[in-house]
Design a protein around this motif. Sequence first.
Motif: not given
Length: 187
Positions: A37, A108, A110, A135, A156, A158-159, A161
């Motif tokens: 996360e 994280t 995007r 998502e 990681r 986003w969306g 992981p």
Amino acid sequence: MSRYHQLRDDLHHPGRWHLRTPVDEHGQKLNPWQFTEGLRLEPLGVIRFPVRPDGVELDFSWASFSIPVVNSPFVQLFERLGIQDVQFLPAEIEGHTGSWFILNALRTLRCIDDARSAEVRYFTPEDGQPEKVGEYKYVRGMRIDPSKAEGAHLFRPWGWPEALIISEDLKQALEREGITGTRFIEV
């Protein structure tokens, strides 16, 4: 423009071990998704990984649910390189001595480039999971937009992981160091 790679587990390493879902000191399974996360975690007590089948120890391995598990030389390399945005949580491996850690990526971004990726699908209302609408449901042949990676060395997307992305510089350092268990896919 910088190059990035998905850091994967070399599943074809001869005689390799396979790490399972982590458990606490009482043998209760831990929530594996907490390690994907991008959030700093408080100490969790003793984290143990069952091994089935047992085999050759690797410096880098995926446990169940895309949990990266690394050893001391891996951690020391990150320290020498000054890699930030990562937390190493101490862990034990069933039947193995040494120092082991869960690599918890704390960033994280995007950055998935939908147009350049082979295929992306999003959750829709018809999927029956309203909390996930919009998502990613599926990403195949992922490509990222390097301009959105902000010069990060480890993150990681986003969306999605379950993917762990590293910079070209970090990839080369892992290769120079001879870290075992790694496989790289340019994204």
